[in-house]
Motif scaffolding. Structure first.
Motif, PDB file in Angstrom:
ATOM      1  N   LEU A  43      -3.021  -3.487   9.748  1.00 19.45           N
ATOM      2  CA  LEU A  43      -1.753  -3.633   9.027  1.00 19.45           C
ATOM      3  C   LEU A  43      -1.281  -2.254   8.570  1.00 19.45           C
ATOM      4  O   LEU A  43      -2.031  -1.524   7.917  1.00 19.45           O
ATOM      5  CB  LEU A  43      -1.953  -4.538   7.808  1.00 19.45           C
ATOM      6  N   THR A  44      -0.039  -1.888   8.933  1.00 22.27           N
ATOM      7  CA  THR A  44       0.492  -0.617   8.418  1.00 22.27           C
ATOM      8  C   THR A  44       1.676  -0.922   7.511  1.00 22.27           C
ATOM      9  O   THR A  44       2.512  -1.773   7.829  1.00 22.27           O
ATOM     10  CB  THR A  44       0.986   0.322   9.543  1.00 22.27           C
ATOM     11  N   ARG A  45       1.700  -0.234   6.396  1.00 21.01           N
ATOM     12  CA  ARG A  45       2.825  -0.407   5.472  1.00 21.01           C
ATOM     13  C   ARG A  45       3.356   0.968   5.062  1.00 21.01           C
ATOM     14  O   ARG A  45       2.596   1.859   4.680  1.00 21.01           O
ATOM     15  CB  ARG A  45       2.387  -1.193   4.236  1.00 21.01           C
TER      16      ARG A  45
ATOM     17  N   CYS B 130       4.346   8.601   3.284  1.00 19.27           N
ATOM     18  CA  CYS B 130       3.205   7.836   2.782  1.00 19.27           C
ATOM     19  C   CYS B 130       3.084   6.490   3.519  1.00 19.27           C
ATOM     20  O   CYS B 130       4.000   5.668   3.476  1.00 19.27           O
ATOM     21  CB  CYS B 130       3.389   7.599   1.281  1.00 19.27           C
ATOM     22  N   VAL B 131       1.955   6.319   4.181  1.00 26.34           N
ATOM     23  CA  VAL B 131       1.711   5.092   4.938  1.00 26.34           C
ATOM     24  C   VAL B 131       0.306   4.586   4.608  1.00 26.34           C
ATOM     25  O   VAL B 131      -0.650   5.370   4.567  1.00 26.34           O
ATOM     26  CB  VAL B 131       1.821   5.348   6.464  1.00 26.34           C
ATOM     27  N   LEU B 132       0.197   3.291   4.366  1.00 23.62           N
ATOM     28  CA  LEU B 132      -1.101   2.655   4.147  1.00 23.62           C
ATOM     29  C   LEU B 132      -1.474   1.900   5.416  1.00 23.62           C
ATOM     30  O   LEU B 132      -0.671   1.124   5.930  1.00 23.62           O
ATOM     31  CB  LEU B 132      -1.016   1.684   2.966  1.00 23.62           C
TER      32      LEU B 132
ATOM     33  N   PHE C 125      -0.035  10.377  13.013  1.00 27.12           N
ATOM     34  CA  PHE C 125       0.870  10.757  11.930  1.00 27.12           C
ATOM     35  C   PHE C 125       1.181  12.237  12.123  1.00 27.12           C
ATOM     36  O   PHE C 125       0.351  13.095  11.837  1.00 27.12           O
ATOM     37  CB  PHE C 125       0.213  10.515  10.565  1.00 27.12           C
ATOM     38  N   ALA C 126       2.361  12.516  12.646  1.00 27.90           N
ATOM     39  CA  ALA C 126       2.682  13.897  13.001  1.00 27.90           C
ATOM     40  C   ALA C 126       3.359  14.656  11.858  1.00 27.90           C
ATOM     41  O   ALA C 126       3.616  15.853  11.977  1.00 27.90           O
ATOM     42  CB  ALA C 126       3.561  13.920  14.245  1.00 27.90           C
ATOM     43  N   ALA C 127       3.650  13.961  10.769  1.00 24.65           N
ATOM     44  CA  ALA C 127       4.297  14.570   9.595  1.00 24.65           C
ATOM     45  C   ALA C 127       5.412  15.518  10.018  1.00 24.65           C
ATOM     46  O   ALA C 127       6.267  15.142  10.807  1.00 24.65           O
ATOM     47  CB  ALA C 127       3.277  15.243   8.709  1.00 24.65           C
ATOM     48  N   ASP C 128       5.386  16.755   9.525  1.00 22.53           N
ATOM     49  CA  ASP C 128       6.498  17.683   9.776  1.00 22.53           C
ATOM     50  C   ASP C 128       6.250  18.605  10.962  1.00 22.53           C
ATOM     51  O   ASP C 128       6.995  19.572  11.150  1.00 22.53           O
ATOM     52  CB  ASP C 128       6.734  18.550   8.522  1.00 22.53           C
TER      53      ASP C 128
ATOM     54  N   GLU D  34      -4.462  -0.562   7.007  1.00 19.14           N
ATOM     55  CA  GLU D  34      -5.617  -1.361   6.574  1.00 19.14           C
ATOM     56  C   GLU D  34      -6.179  -2.238   7.680  1.00 19.14           C
ATOM     57  O   GLU D  34      -5.416  -2.805   8.470  1.00 19.14           O
ATOM     58  CB  GLU D  34      -5.191  -2.320   5.467  1.00 19.14           C
ATOM     59  N   THR D  35      -7.483  -2.339   7.682  1.00 18.85           N
ATOM     60  CA  THR D  35      -8.160  -3.426   8.393  1.00 18.85           C
ATOM     61  C   THR D  35      -8.913  -4.179   7.281  1.00 18.85           C
ATOM     62  O   THR D  35      -8.947  -3.705   6.143  1.00 18.85           O
ATOM     63  CB  THR D  35      -9.175  -2.893   9.426  1.00 18.85           C
ATOM     64  N   PRO D  36      -9.518  -5.311   7.597  1.00 20.93           N
ATOM     65  CA  PRO D  36     -10.258  -5.987   6.521  1.00 20.93           C
ATOM     66  C   PRO D  36     -11.370  -5.114   5.932  1.00 20.93           C
ATOM     67  O   PRO D  36     -11.743  -5.281   4.784  1.00 20.93           O
ATOM     68  CB  PRO D  36     -10.834  -7.216   7.229  1.00 20.93           C
ATOM     69  N   GLN D  37     -11.872  -4.156   6.714  1.00 18.78           N
ATOM     70  CA  GLN D  37     -12.960  -3.298   6.211  1.00 18.78           C
ATOM     71  C   GLN D  37     -12.471  -2.002   5.577  1.00 18.78           C
ATOM     72  O   GLN D  37     -13.123  -1.444   4.705  1.00 18.78           O
ATOM     73  CB  GLN D  37     -13.925  -2.876   7.344  1.00 18.78           C
ATOM     74  N   THR D  38     -11.373  -1.457   6.074  1.00 13.30           N
ATOM     75  CA  THR D  38     -11.042  -0.057   5.783  1.00 13.30           C
ATOM     76  C   THR D  38      -9.595   0.088   5.313  1.00 13.30           C
ATOM     77  O   THR D  38      -8.709  -0.594   5.821  1.00 13.30           O
ATOM     78  CB  THR D  38     -11.215   0.774   7.085  1.00 13.30           C
ATOM     79  N   SER D  39      -9.403   0.986   4.366  1.00 11.34           N
ATOM     80  CA  SER D  39      -8.024   1.308   3.980  1.00 11.34           C
ATOM     81  C   SER D  39      -7.826   2.820   4.024  1.00 11.34           C
ATOM     82  O   SER D  39      -8.670   3.587   3.565  1.00 11.34           O
ATOM     83  CB  SER D  39      -7.723   0.778   2.582  1.00 11.34           C
ATOM     84  N   ILE D  40      -6.693   3.219   4.610  1.00  8.64           N
ATOM     85  CA  ILE D  40      -6.376   4.643   4.781  1.00  8.64           C
ATOM     86  C   ILE D  40      -4.988   4.869   4.220  1.00  8.64           C
ATOM     87  O   ILE D  40      -4.049   4.138   4.547  1.00  8.64           O
ATOM     88  CB  ILE D  40      -6.378   5.008   6.283  1.00  8.64           C
ATOM     89  N   LEU D  41      -4.852   5.875   3.375  1.00 10.94           N
ATOM     90  CA  LEU D  41      -3.535   6.182   2.818  1.00 10.94           C
ATOM     91  C   LEU D  41      -3.172   7.615   3.207  1.00 10.94           C
ATOM     92  O   LEU D  41      -3.901   8.554   2.889  1.00 10.94           O
ATOM     93  CB  LEU D  41      -3.553   6.016   1.290  1.00 10.94           C
ATOM     94  N   VAL D  42      -2.050   7.754   3.907  1.00 12.34           N
ATOM     95  CA  VAL D  42      -1.633   9.072   4.395  1.00 12.34           C
ATOM     96  C   VAL D  42      -0.598   9.666   3.435  1.00 12.34           C
ATOM     97  O   VAL D  42       0.334   8.977   3.012  1.00 12.34           O
ATOM     98  CB  VAL D  42      -1.015   8.960   5.811  1.00 12.34           C
ATOM     99  N   ASP D  43      -0.775  10.946   3.093  1.00  9.93           N
ATOM    100  CA  ASP D  43       0.177  11.701   2.257  1.00  9.93           C
ATOM    101  C   ASP D  43       0.728  10.870   1.083  1.00  9.93           C
ATOM    102  O   ASP D  43       1.938  10.578   1.008  1.00  9.93           O
ATOM    103  CB  ASP D  43       1.341  12.219   3.128  1.00  9.93           C
TER     104      ASP D  43
END
Ligand SMILES: [Fe+2]
Ligand SMILES: [Fe+2]
Length: 545
Positions: free
Chosen positions: A265-267, A273-275, A412-415, A277-286
């Protein structure tokens, strides 16, 4: 009206009540009364920003407050070096200059020494051995630098940056923070050009960023605590208590539901800033997250983040990607923070790892280009990030390639500004195609001096300064990335468009703005090719199964 409301809230909270923190409480991190960003933490960049930015802006204000007031009102000057007090409070700014000169005397001495060392190298390092110049290094820098030549025999130096943090030049006593409530997106003006003077709605707390009290405070977002304990923890002066009490509520927050699907799931939370998630893992970018208050523009807020964040990914060291007010609020939830590796001791490229360590973060993982770290169900690889740093040798920048066990791959290529498509062709030959690409298209960007000006030894001619910009991909550069990585989903993001970010973003687009024109062209190109694409704004949720 507001006062009545305030009194009502205060009346209902006693010292014995169990309370939660209100979702619209802002923690505004400060360094010597200025809004704190990464270059105000690493000692050498802090020294030069005080000397060449803060003191100069303040001196200009007391000389001509009305010019500042007019410039702040002019949309074309947005983000410029102008103090936003409507030409008022001149005496307080004059006093702030004096305070800065006193409290930051050591740092000002460091700034002076850096300039002297540069001058020494320019006049005396003529291709002969540098050993004999060591005794002439200005005293504050003795033992803190190595002198080197490049292969064209141009002399320069590098800091032993970890040692620099161990000297009087790193003083966390200069750190503090403001606490206040906000109720709408327009409540805050641009924070990077105006020192923070006291006001009645704001509580100033003199604690360094590493203080565990910050974590204890934000723990109260979802775990109630007795108000009396909190009052004691912050050792409040009696006159501050009314304000402090109003930061809390007896109403519990809504419960966050963790993603339970079998995909990814990406939000999108706004800007870069993007979150994920899988049921096991959460990653938050910038991480850059909106506070929670009533608004017409729907968005995810702090209440939409999971209980723990396994990995925070930082793409690069710009103010809109390393935002302390979000990061400090989340620190207690963050298990690991993955940062790009700097080049080791050059003035323009301070280490993010050292910076995060000194402001109380743990488990900081430095990643280099084409290096990977593997975790339970995900592999994170740092891809080269090119350009967007005004052609300065800054290495602390990475695009993140995230590959999940489910097979889903995202970049996530950002700038990153794709000035060399051959680079990403070579990268693709190693990592393969991806499913989704998040791509920054802020292709106008501020000129070099806007961010790096205080670090320059000599002013650059205006036309050269204007040519070297903090710009992301334009249409052609973006299109080349798409043709290389062949994603099914393109998200144009990191555009600084969300209205709740006006306090750090000096961007105001119209239909004629270049980033809008160029990204519209890209969306059209994607439509023609049958690629799903969108310029993100506000919020977005996508599940990949
Ligand atoms: Fe940037
Ligand atoms: Fe950016």
């Amino acid at each position: 009206m507001e006062n009545t409301l305030l009194e009502k809230t205060i009346e209902t909270i006693t010292d014995l009540d169990q309370v939660y923190l209100k979702p619209n409480l802002v923690l505004e991190p400060l360094f010597d009364n200025w809004y704190a960003w990464a270059h105000l933490i690493s000692p050498a960049t802090a020294a030069l920003n005080i000397k060449e930015r803060h003191l100069k802006i303040m001196a200009s204000y007391i000389k001509n407050p009305r010019i500042h007031a007019a410039a702040v009102r002019n949309p074309k000057m947005l983000g410029g070096p102008f103090i936003d007090y409507d030409g008022q409070r001149v005496d307080e700014i004059a006093a702030a200059i004096q305070t800065t000169e006193e409290k930051c005397a050591d740092l000002l001495e460091l700034g002076e020494a850096i300039h002297e060392l540069n001058q020494l190298l320019r006049t005396k390092a003529q291709g002969y051995a540098l050993a004999e110049l060591y005794p002439e290094i200005p005293e504050p820098l003795q033992g803190l630098v190595e002198l080197v030549y490049d292969l064209n025999h141009q002399a320069s130096f590098r800091f032993f940056e970890p040692l620099l943090y161990q000297t009087k030049f790193y003083q966390d006593a200069l750190q503090s923070f403001n606490l206040f409530l906000i109720d709408d997106d327009d409540a805050r003006s641009f924070v990077l050009s105006t020192p923070k003077l006291p006001d009645e709605q704001t509580l100033r707390v003199n604690l360094p960023f590493k203080s565990k009290k910050i974590d204890a405070l934000f723990d109260c977002i979802d775990q109630s605590r007795q108000y009396g304990e909190l009052k004691e923890l912050f050792e409040l002066e009696e006159q501050d208590e009314t304000l402090f009490r109003n930061f809390f509520t007896k109403t519990p927050p809504s419960n966050y539901q963790r993603y339970q699907g079998d995909g990814v799931l990406t939000r999108y939370f706004g800007h870069a800033c993007v979150l994920v998630e899988t049921p096991q893992t959460s990653i938050l970018v910038d991480p850059v997250v909106s506070y929670g208050y009533d608004t017409d523009l729907s968005r995810y807020t702090y209440a939409d983040l999971p209980e723990t964040i396994d990995y925070v990914l930082i793409t690069h060291n710009h103010q809109d990607h390393v935002l302390f007010e979000t990061l400090l609020r989340l620190r207690r939830k963050i298990k690991n923070i993955i940062v790009p590796r700097s080049n080791g001791g050059s003035l323009q490229d301070p280490s993010l790892k050292l910076m995060f360590e000194h402001i109380g973060f743990e488990n900081i993982i430095e990643l280099g280009e084409m290096e990977s770290v593997s975790f339970d169900d995900v592999v994170i690889t740092g891809l080269p990030f090119i350009g967007e740093h005004c052609d300065l040798d800054v290495r602390s920048k990475l695009c993140h390639h995230v590959a999940f066990q489910t097979g889903f791959k995202v970049i996530f290529a950002a700038d990153s500004c794709n000035v060399s498509p051959q680079l990403y062709q070579r990268v693709k030959d190693v990592v393969g195609e991806v499913d989704a690409l998040f791509l920054g298209m802020e292709c106008e960007g501020a000129p070099l001096s806007w961010l790096y000006g205080p670090l320059l030894y000599e002013k650059l001619a205006k036309d050269k300064d204007e040519s070297r910009r903090l710009a992301g991909c334009n249409y052609n550069q973006s299109r080349a990335l798409i043709d290389i990585f062949n994603p099914q989903n393109i998200f144009v993001y990191a555009m600084g468009m969300e209205p709740w970010l006006k306090y750090i973003s000096s961007i105001k687009y119209t239909d004629e703005s270049l980033p809008i024109i160029e990204s519209d062209k890209l969306l059209e190109y994607c439509r023609e090719k049958g690629i799903e694409s969108e310029r993100l704004f506000g919020e977005k949720i996508i599940e990949y199964r």
